[in-house]
Design a protein around this motif. Sequence first.
Motif, PDB file in Angstrom:
ATOM      1  N   LYS A 162       0.857  -1.176   0.000  1.00 15.32           N
ATOM      2  CA  LYS A 162       0.000   0.000   0.000  1.00 15.32           C
ATOM      3  C   LYS A 162       0.893   1.225   0.000  1.00 15.32           C
ATOM      4  N   ALA A 163       0.464   2.271  -0.692  1.00 11.11           N
ATOM      5  CA  ALA A 163       1.284   3.481  -0.797  1.00 11.11           C
ATOM      6  C   ALA A 163       0.397   4.699  -0.932  1.00 11.11           C
ATOM      7  N   LEU A 164       0.999   5.852  -0.626  1.00 14.35           N
ATOM      8  CA  LEU A 164       0.343   7.143  -0.786  1.00 14.35           C
ATOM      9  C   LEU A 164       1.335   8.042  -1.517  1.00 14.35           C
ATOM     10  N   LEU A 165       0.895   8.591  -2.663  1.00 13.90           N
ATOM     11  CA  LEU A 165       1.780   9.370  -3.538  1.00 13.90           C
ATOM     12  C   LEU A 165       1.154  10.723  -3.839  1.00 13.90           C
ATOM     13  N   LYS A 166       2.022  11.708  -4.060  1.00 12.43           N
ATOM     14  CA  LYS A 166       1.583  13.046  -4.441  1.00 12.43           C
ATOM     15  C   LYS A 166       2.081  13.362  -5.834  1.00 12.43           C
ATOM     16  N   LYS A 167       1.286  14.112  -6.588  1.00 11.47           N
ATOM     17  CA  LYS A 167       1.676  14.464  -7.956  1.00 11.47           C
ATOM     18  C   LYS A 167       2.760  15.537  -7.904  1.00 11.47           C
ATOM     19  N   LEU A 168       3.789  15.346  -8.722  1.00  7.63           N
ATOM     20  CA  LEU A 168       4.884  16.317  -8.781  1.00  7.63           C
ATOM     21  C   LEU A 168       4.564  17.411  -9.788  1.00  7.63           C
TER      22      LEU A 168
END
Length: 168
Positions: A162-168
Motif C-alpha cells: 500500500k502506498a500514498l503518492l503526491k503528484k509532482l
Amino acid sequence: MERIAGGSDSPARSPPPVHPLVAPLEYLLGKWRGEGEGGYPTINSFSYGEELVFSHSGKPVISYSQKTWKLASGEPMHAESGYWRPRPDGSIDVVIAQSTGLVEVQKGSYDAENKIVTLKSELVGNASKVKDITRVFTVTNGELSYVVQMATQLTSLQPHLKALLKKL
C-alpha cells in the motif's frame, strides 16, 4: 527553433491531445512520488519510496512505469512497466511486466467520477508461486493511493503493498 533542455537536437513539442478514451483517466497522467509499506505472511514487513509515471502519446492507451527504492539507502528495489487501455464501457485492460520477470494481464474497471481503478489478474505469467494479484488505485484530495493484494500457492488473497503518492 526551441530545443528541449539537456542539449537535445529534437524540437520541443507540446504534449499531444488526450485521446477521448484516455480522457476519463486524465487525472492519473503525470509523475507521482511518495512512500509505501509492504508485507506478506511469508516475508518481513518493509517500507519503500516510490515513483509512478502515467503518460500518453495521443493514442487510446496510457503508458505506466513504476520504480521503488529503500528509504534509508536509496538502493533500487523493484520496477515494472506496462500499458493501460481504457474502454468506453468503463472497463480497462492492463498489462504489466515486472523486473522480476513476472508478467500480469489484468482486467478491471474505472470510475472516473470517484477516481477509482480496480484491477484483477486474468493471468500471472512466469510466476512459480504467485496465483492472483489485485490492485486498487484511488485519487482523493489530490493524492494517489493504492492497495495491492496477492495470492500464492500457499496463501489466499492477502494485503501485500500500500502506498500514498503526491503528484509532482
